[in-house]
Design a protein around this motif. Structure first.
Motif, PDB file in Angstrom:
ATOM      1  N   PRO A 213       0.821  -1.216   0.000  1.00  0.00           N
ATOM      2  CA  PRO A 213       0.000   0.000   0.000  1.00  0.00           C
ATOM      3  C   PRO A 213       0.855   1.265   0.000  1.00  0.00           C
ATOM      4  O   PRO A 213       1.933   1.293   0.584  1.00  0.00           O
ATOM      5  CB  PRO A 213      -0.806  -0.118   1.294  1.00  0.00           C
ATOM      6  N   LEU A 214       0.338   2.283  -0.652  1.00  0.00           N
ATOM      7  CA  LEU A 214       1.025   3.573  -0.708  1.00  0.00           C
ATOM      8  C   LEU A 214       0.939   4.285   0.638  1.00  0.00           C
ATOM      9  O   LEU A 214       1.889   4.909   1.081  1.00  0.00           O
ATOM     10  CB  LEU A 214       0.406   4.460  -1.791  1.00  0.00           C
TER      11      LEU A 214
ATOM     12  N   LEU B 175       5.073  -3.090   5.904  1.00  0.00           N
ATOM     13  CA  LEU B 175       4.541  -2.921   4.556  1.00  0.00           C
ATOM     14  C   LEU B 175       5.203  -1.780   3.795  1.00  0.00           C
ATOM     15  O   LEU B 175       4.976  -1.605   2.614  1.00  0.00           O
ATOM     16  CB  LEU B 175       3.023  -2.696   4.616  1.00  0.00           C
ATOM     17  N   LYS B 176       6.003  -0.976   4.513  1.00  0.00           N
ATOM     18  CA  LYS B 176       6.768   0.126   3.889  1.00  0.00           C
ATOM     19  C   LYS B 176       5.882   1.178   3.228  1.00  0.00           C
ATOM     20  O   LYS B 176       6.205   1.697   2.165  1.00  0.00           O
ATOM     21  CB  LYS B 176       7.772  -0.414   2.866  1.00  0.00           C
ATOM     22  N   THR B 177       4.762   1.516   3.877  1.00  0.00           N
ATOM     23  CA  THR B 177       3.940   2.597   3.335  1.00  0.00           C
ATOM     24  C   THR B 177       4.738   3.897   3.382  1.00  0.00           C
ATOM     25  O   THR B 177       5.549   4.116   4.273  1.00  0.00           O
ATOM     26  CB  THR B 177       2.631   2.775   4.131  1.00  0.00           C
TER      27      THR B 177
ATOM     28  N   PHE C  47      -3.524   0.809   3.505  1.00  0.00           N
ATOM     29  CA  PHE C  47      -3.560   0.013   4.727  1.00  0.00           C
ATOM     30  C   PHE C  47      -4.413   0.805   5.713  1.00  0.00           C
ATOM     31  O   PHE C  47      -3.986   1.848   6.212  1.00  0.00           O
ATOM     32  CB  PHE C  47      -2.145  -0.206   5.275  1.00  0.00           C
ATOM     33  N   VAL C  48      -5.623   0.352   5.960  1.00  0.00           N
ATOM     34  CA  VAL C  48      -6.603   1.130   6.713  1.00  0.00           C
ATOM     35  C   VAL C  48      -6.743   0.595   8.131  1.00  0.00           C
ATOM     36  O   VAL C  48      -6.966  -0.595   8.341  1.00  0.00           O
ATOM     37  CB  VAL C  48      -7.976   1.112   6.005  1.00  0.00           C
ATOM     38  N   VAL C  49      -6.613   1.500   9.099  1.00  0.00           N
ATOM     39  CA  VAL C  49      -6.831   1.200  10.516  1.00  0.00           C
ATOM     40  C   VAL C  49      -7.944   2.130  10.979  1.00  0.00           C
ATOM     41  O   VAL C  49      -7.862   3.342  10.786  1.00  0.00           O
ATOM     42  CB  VAL C  49      -5.548   1.446  11.352  1.00  0.00           C
TER      43      VAL C  49
ATOM     44  N   PRO D  38     -16.748   4.382   3.279  1.00  0.00           N
ATOM     45  CA  PRO D  38     -15.517   3.585   3.245  1.00  0.00           C
ATOM     46  C   PRO D  38     -14.342   4.428   2.727  1.00  0.00           C
ATOM     47  O   PRO D  38     -14.488   5.171   1.760  1.00  0.00           O
ATOM     48  CB  PRO D  38     -15.825   2.461   2.262  1.00  0.00           C
ATOM     49  N   ILE D  39     -13.192   4.307   3.364  1.00  0.00           N
ATOM     50  CA  ILE D  39     -12.041   5.121   2.995  1.00  0.00           C
ATOM     51  C   ILE D  39     -11.585   4.836   1.569  1.00  0.00           C
ATOM     52  O   ILE D  39     -11.216   5.751   0.831  1.00  0.00           O
ATOM     53  CB  ILE D  39     -10.889   4.917   4.003  1.00  0.00           C
ATOM     54  N   ASP D  40     -11.631   3.587   1.145  1.00  0.00           N
ATOM     55  CA  ASP D  40     -11.209   3.282  -0.222  1.00  0.00           C
ATOM     56  C   ASP D  40     -12.142   3.909  -1.251  1.00  0.00           C
ATOM     57  O   ASP D  40     -11.736   4.231  -2.359  1.00  0.00           O
ATOM     58  CB  ASP D  40     -11.077   1.779  -0.445  1.00  0.00           C
ATOM     59  N   TYR D  41     -13.379   4.131  -0.878  1.00  0.00           N
ATOM     60  CA  TYR D  41     -14.333   4.796  -1.774  1.00  0.00           C
ATOM     61  C   TYR D  41     -13.995   6.284  -1.910  1.00  0.00           C
ATOM     62  O   TYR D  41     -14.033   6.836  -3.004  1.00  0.00           O
ATOM     63  CB  TYR D  41     -15.752   4.615  -1.232  1.00  0.00           C
ATOM     64  N   VAL D  42     -13.638   6.906  -0.805  1.00  0.00           N
ATOM     65  CA  VAL D  42     -13.307   8.334  -0.812  1.00  0.00           C
ATOM     66  C   VAL D  42     -12.091   8.606  -1.702  1.00  0.00           C
ATOM     67  O   VAL D  42     -12.053   9.571  -2.454  1.00  0.00           O
ATOM     68  CB  VAL D  42     -13.036   8.844   0.624  1.00  0.00           C
ATOM     69  N   PHE D  43     -11.091   7.719  -1.625  1.00  0.00           N
ATOM     70  CA  PHE D  43      -9.858   7.923  -2.376  1.00  0.00           C
ATOM     71  C   PHE D  43      -9.825   7.147  -3.701  1.00  0.00           C
ATOM     72  O   PHE D  43      -8.804   7.142  -4.383  1.00  0.00           O
ATOM     73  CB  PHE D  43      -8.651   7.549  -1.512  1.00  0.00           C
TER      74      PHE D  43
END
Length: 80
Positions: free
Chosen positions: A18-19, A71-73, A44-46, A31-36
């Motif tokens: 993940p970036l 994950l090296k974001t 990687f969502v917490v 949902p955060i993935d929907y917003v972006f």
């Protein structure tokens, strides 16, 4: 978004990279993935109630450390 089987298999085989690591409120309305406009594996969502990171928040800090360290974001975003 509909995620097909090929995308899921690619994530399993190649792993996630993940970036950004995102800390957001445990709000089910957006949902955060929907917003972006992202796909599985892009973020990687917490999430937790109130976006708090203190000692009482339990594993929130550990989860963010995993996202950044393992994950090296490249970016850590805190949404309020």
């Amino acid at each position: 978004k509909i995620v097909d089987t090929k995308v899921r298999h690619a994530l399993v085989q190649k792993g996630q990279r993940p970036l950004a690591a995102m800390l957001g409120c445990a709000d089910s309305r957006i949902p955060i993935d929907y917003v972006f406009d992202t796909n599985p594996g892009d973020l990687f969502v917490v999430r937790n109630a109130g976006s708090t990171c203190g000692a009482i928040a339990g594993g929130i800090i550990g989860s963010l450390e995993y996202g950044v360290g393992h994950l090296k974001t490249q970016l850590l975003v805190v949404l309020g």
